[in-house]
Write a protein that holds these residues in place. Structure first.
Motif, PDB file in Angstrom:
ATOM      1  N   THR A 124      -0.685   0.281   2.414  1.00 30.31           N
ATOM      2  CA  THR A 124       0.393  -0.005   1.473  1.00 30.31           C
ATOM      3  C   THR A 124      -0.121   0.238   0.055  1.00 30.31           C
ATOM      4  O   THR A 124      -1.143  -0.310  -0.345  1.00 30.31           O
ATOM      5  N   ARG A 125       0.578   1.076  -0.674  1.00 31.79           N
ATOM      6  CA  ARG A 125       0.151   1.495  -2.014  1.00 31.79           C
ATOM      7  C   ARG A 125       0.061   0.309  -2.985  1.00 31.79           C
ATOM      8  O   ARG A 125      -0.866   0.226  -3.782  1.00 31.79           O
ATOM      9  N   ASP A 126       1.022  -0.605  -2.940  1.00 32.89           N
ATOM     10  CA  ASP A 126       1.012  -1.755  -3.851  1.00 32.89           C
ATOM     11  C   ASP A 126      -0.254  -2.586  -3.685  1.00 32.89           C
ATOM     12  O   ASP A 126      -0.783  -3.122  -4.655  1.00 32.89           O
ATOM     13  N   TYR A 127      -0.736  -2.704  -2.462  1.00 30.23           N
ATOM     14  CA  TYR A 127      -1.950  -3.474  -2.212  1.00 30.23           C
ATOM     15  C   TYR A 127      -3.157  -2.790  -2.850  1.00 30.23           C
ATOM     16  O   TYR A 127      -3.978  -3.442  -3.487  1.00 30.23           O
ATOM     17  N   LEU A 128      -3.250  -1.494  -2.697  1.00 25.84           N
ATOM     18  CA  LEU A 128      -4.386  -0.766  -3.261  1.00 25.84           C
ATOM     19  C   LEU A 128      -4.388  -0.828  -4.789  1.00 25.84           C
ATOM     20  O   LEU A 128      -5.442  -0.763  -5.415  1.00 25.84           O
ATOM     21  N   ASP A 129      -3.210  -0.966  -5.396  1.00 28.86           N
ATOM     22  CA  ASP A 129      -3.120  -1.052  -6.854  1.00 28.86           C
ATOM     23  C   ASP A 129      -3.697  -2.357  -7.403  1.00 28.86           C
ATOM     24  O   ASP A 129      -3.937  -2.469  -8.599  1.00 28.86           O
ATOM     25  N   LYS A 146       1.488  10.560  14.644  1.00 32.28           N
ATOM     26  CA  LYS A 146       2.154   9.409  15.266  1.00 32.28           C
ATOM     27  C   LYS A 146       1.310   8.158  15.071  1.00 32.28           C
ATOM     28  O   LYS A 146       0.085   8.197  15.194  1.00 32.28           O
ATOM     29  N   GLN A 147       2.001   7.054  14.812  1.00 32.64           N
ATOM     30  CA  GLN A 147       1.313   5.782  14.648  1.00 32.64           C
ATOM     31  C   GLN A 147       0.792   5.316  16.005  1.00 32.64           C
ATOM     32  O   GLN A 147       1.549   5.151  16.944  1.00 32.64           O
ATOM     33  N   VAL A 148      -0.538   5.106  16.080  1.00 31.96           N
ATOM     34  CA  VAL A 148      -1.128   4.658  17.345  1.00 31.96           C
ATOM     35  C   VAL A 148      -1.535   3.188  17.297  1.00 31.96           C
ATOM     36  O   VAL A 148      -1.684   2.554  18.339  1.00 31.96           O
ATOM     37  N   ILE A 149      -1.738   2.665  16.099  1.00 28.30           N
ATOM     38  CA  ILE A 149      -2.113   1.256  15.958  1.00 28.30           C
ATOM     39  C   ILE A 149      -1.695   0.780  14.575  1.00 28.30           C
ATOM     40  O   ILE A 149      -1.695   1.552  13.619  1.00 28.30           O
ATOM     41  N   HIS A 150      -1.301  -0.495  14.511  1.00 22.25           N
ATOM     42  CA  HIS A 150      -0.771  -1.037  13.255  1.00 22.25           C
ATOM     43  C   HIS A 150      -1.152  -2.510  13.143  1.00 22.25           C
ATOM     44  O   HIS A 150      -1.170  -3.232  14.134  1.00 22.25           O
ATOM     45  N   THR A 151      -1.444  -2.962  11.914  1.00 21.79           N
ATOM     46  CA  THR A 151      -1.687  -4.377  11.657  1.00 21.79           C
ATOM     47  C   THR A 151      -1.346  -4.679  10.210  1.00 21.79           C
ATOM     48  O   THR A 151      -1.081  -3.772   9.419  1.00 21.79           O
ATOM     49  N   SER A 152      -1.362  -5.950   9.886  1.00 21.83           N
ATOM     50  CA  SER A 152      -1.168  -6.372   8.499  1.00 21.83           C
ATOM     51  C   SER A 152      -2.066  -7.568   8.240  1.00 21.83           C
ATOM     52  O   SER A 152      -2.488  -8.267   9.168  1.00 21.83           O
ATOM     53  N   TYR A 153      -2.372  -7.780   6.978  1.00 22.13           N
ATOM     54  CA  TYR A 153      -3.173  -8.949   6.585  1.00 22.13           C
ATOM     55  C   TYR A 153      -2.851  -9.296   5.142  1.00 22.13           C
ATOM     56  O   TYR A 153      -2.207  -8.525   4.422  1.00 22.13           O
ATOM     57  N   ALA A 154      -3.296 -10.474   4.726  1.00 23.30           N
ATOM     58  CA  ALA A 154      -2.991 -10.963   3.383  1.00 23.30           C
ATOM     59  C   ALA A 154      -4.269 -11.249   2.619  1.00 23.30           C
ATOM     60  O   ALA A 154      -5.300 -11.602   3.180  1.00 23.30           O
ATOM     61  N   HIS A 194      -0.795 -11.471  -1.356  1.00 23.41           N
ATOM     62  CA  HIS A 194      -0.376 -10.075  -1.221  1.00 23.41           C
ATOM     63  C   HIS A 194      -0.638  -9.617   0.209  1.00 23.41           C
ATOM     64  O   HIS A 194      -1.752  -9.718   0.700  1.00 23.41           O
ATOM     65  N   VAL A 195       0.393  -9.108   0.850  1.00 19.29           N
ATOM     66  CA  VAL A 195       0.296  -8.654   2.230  1.00 19.29           C
ATOM     67  C   VAL A 195       0.277  -7.127   2.234  1.00 19.29           C
ATOM     68  O   VAL A 195       1.021  -6.489   1.498  1.00 19.29           O
ATOM     69  N   THR A 196      -0.578  -6.563   3.055  1.00 20.33           N
ATOM     70  CA  THR A 196      -0.625  -5.117   3.209  1.00 20.33           C
ATOM     71  C   THR A 196      -0.454  -4.752   4.671  1.00 20.33           C
ATOM     72  O   THR A 196      -0.731  -5.546   5.562  1.00 20.33           O
ATOM     73  N   GLU A 197       0.005  -3.553   4.890  1.00 22.71           N
ATOM     74  CA  GLU A 197       0.124  -3.000   6.236  1.00 22.71           C
ATOM     75  C   GLU A 197      -0.845  -1.831   6.344  1.00 22.71           C
ATOM     76  O   GLU A 197      -0.974  -1.044   5.423  1.00 22.71           O
ATOM     77  N   VAL A 198      -1.490  -1.756   7.493  1.00 22.76           N
ATOM     78  CA  VAL A 198      -2.442  -0.673   7.751  1.00 22.76           C
ATOM     79  C   VAL A 198      -2.070  -0.047   9.081  1.00 22.76           C
ATOM     80  O   VAL A 198      -1.863  -0.747  10.070  1.00 22.76           O
ATOM     81  N   SER A 199      -1.996   1.276   9.084  1.00 26.55           N
ATOM     82  CA  SER A 199      -1.675   1.999  10.315  1.00 26.55           C
ATOM     83  C   SER A 199      -2.685   3.111  10.521  1.00 26.55           C
ATOM     84  O   SER A 199      -3.205   3.683   9.571  1.00 26.55           O
ATOM     85  N   VAL A 200      -2.957   3.415  11.781  1.00 23.35           N
ATOM     86  CA  VAL A 200      -3.775   4.568  12.142  1.00 23.35           C
ATOM     87  C   VAL A 200      -2.839   5.567  12.795  1.00 23.35           C
ATOM     88  O   VAL A 200      -2.077   5.224  13.704  1.00 23.35           O
ATOM     89  N   LEU A 201      -2.895   6.797  12.310  1.00 25.16           N
ATOM     90  CA  LEU A 201      -2.034   7.854  12.842  1.00 25.16           C
ATOM     91  C   LEU A 201      -2.889   8.935  13.487  1.00 25.16           C
ATOM     92  O   LEU A 201      -3.929   9.324  12.940  1.00 25.16           O
ATOM     93  N   ALA A 202      -2.466   9.380  14.636  1.00 29.28           N
ATOM     94  CA  ALA A 202      -3.114  10.496  15.328  1.00 29.28           C
ATOM     95  C   ALA A 202      -2.022  11.502  15.675  1.00 29.28           C
ATOM     96  O   ALA A 202      -0.991  11.124  16.246  1.00 29.28           O
TER      97      ALA A 202
END
Length: 190
Positions: free
Chosen positions: A110-115, A177-185, A166-174
């Motif tokens: 998530t771009r907002d998290y990286l900012d 296609k999204q193969v795995i997804h999680t979020s954390y704060a 602040h919560v972010t979403e992280v996805s791995v794409l192969a």
């Protein structure tokens, strides 16, 4: 007030002894002394509590780990759980797939998290970065093993406006296609 103003106020025959201006504070009662003592003790306890919390590391950066597995992939992220502006807020990400990877791997953040962070560098360097709000896609070359380790050395940007959770979403794409997804704060405190 000058002496001439005092003479005009009190009269011509008045001297400095004729003025009724108190120079000492009023007498304090026993209740006043107790109240003052309780305020001092409370302030001292609060100060000692803050010093003890700081000395034991309770006011510093705290970390957490999030792990998830799906579709033959495992994702583990070590991230700052609590941090404050100007402090180191490094985080790392590990993607694992038994049998290895056949193509480049894309990580979406998530771009907002990286900012919220001043990321010094990313190791290993991504071969491409694509910004498509609300995500930043980092494309990494195919790793030679079945593990991709990515490190994000960073500092939290000092800003009162960004304080809070602040919560972010992280996805791995192969293969797109999204193969795995999680979020954390992460909590940013001033």
């Amino acid at each position: 007030m000058s002496w001439t103003q005092v003479e005009a106020y009190v009269g011509d025959n008045a001297g400095p002894d004729d003025l009724d201006i108190p120079t000492f504070p009023r007498e304090l009662s026993t209740v006043d002394y107790r109240r003052i003592r309780h305020v001092r003790i409370g302030a001292l306890v609060l100060l000692l509590t803050l010093v003890a919390a700081g000395a034991t590391g309770l006011l510093g950066v705290r970390g957490d780990t999030v792990s998830v597995a799906a579709n033959g992939y495992e994702l583990s992220i070590e991230h700052p759980w609590i941090t404050r502006g100007g402090m180191d807020a490094d985080w790392s990400l590990q993607v694992r797939r038994r049998g290895g990877f056949s193509r480049p791997i894309t990580i979406a953040y998530t771009r907002d998290y990286l900012d919220l962070f001043q990321v010094d560098d990313v190791f290993p360097q991504p071969i491409a970065q694509i910004s498509s709000p609300p995500y930043l896609y980092l494309v990494f070359a195919t790793p030679p093993s079945d593990i991709l380790d990515v490190a994000f050395p960073a500092h939290a940007v000092p800003s009162v406006r960004s304080s809070g959770r602040h919560v972010t979403e992280v996805s791995v794409l192969a293969d797109g296609k999204q193969v795995i997804h999680t979020s954390y704060a992460t909590w940013l405190v001033p």
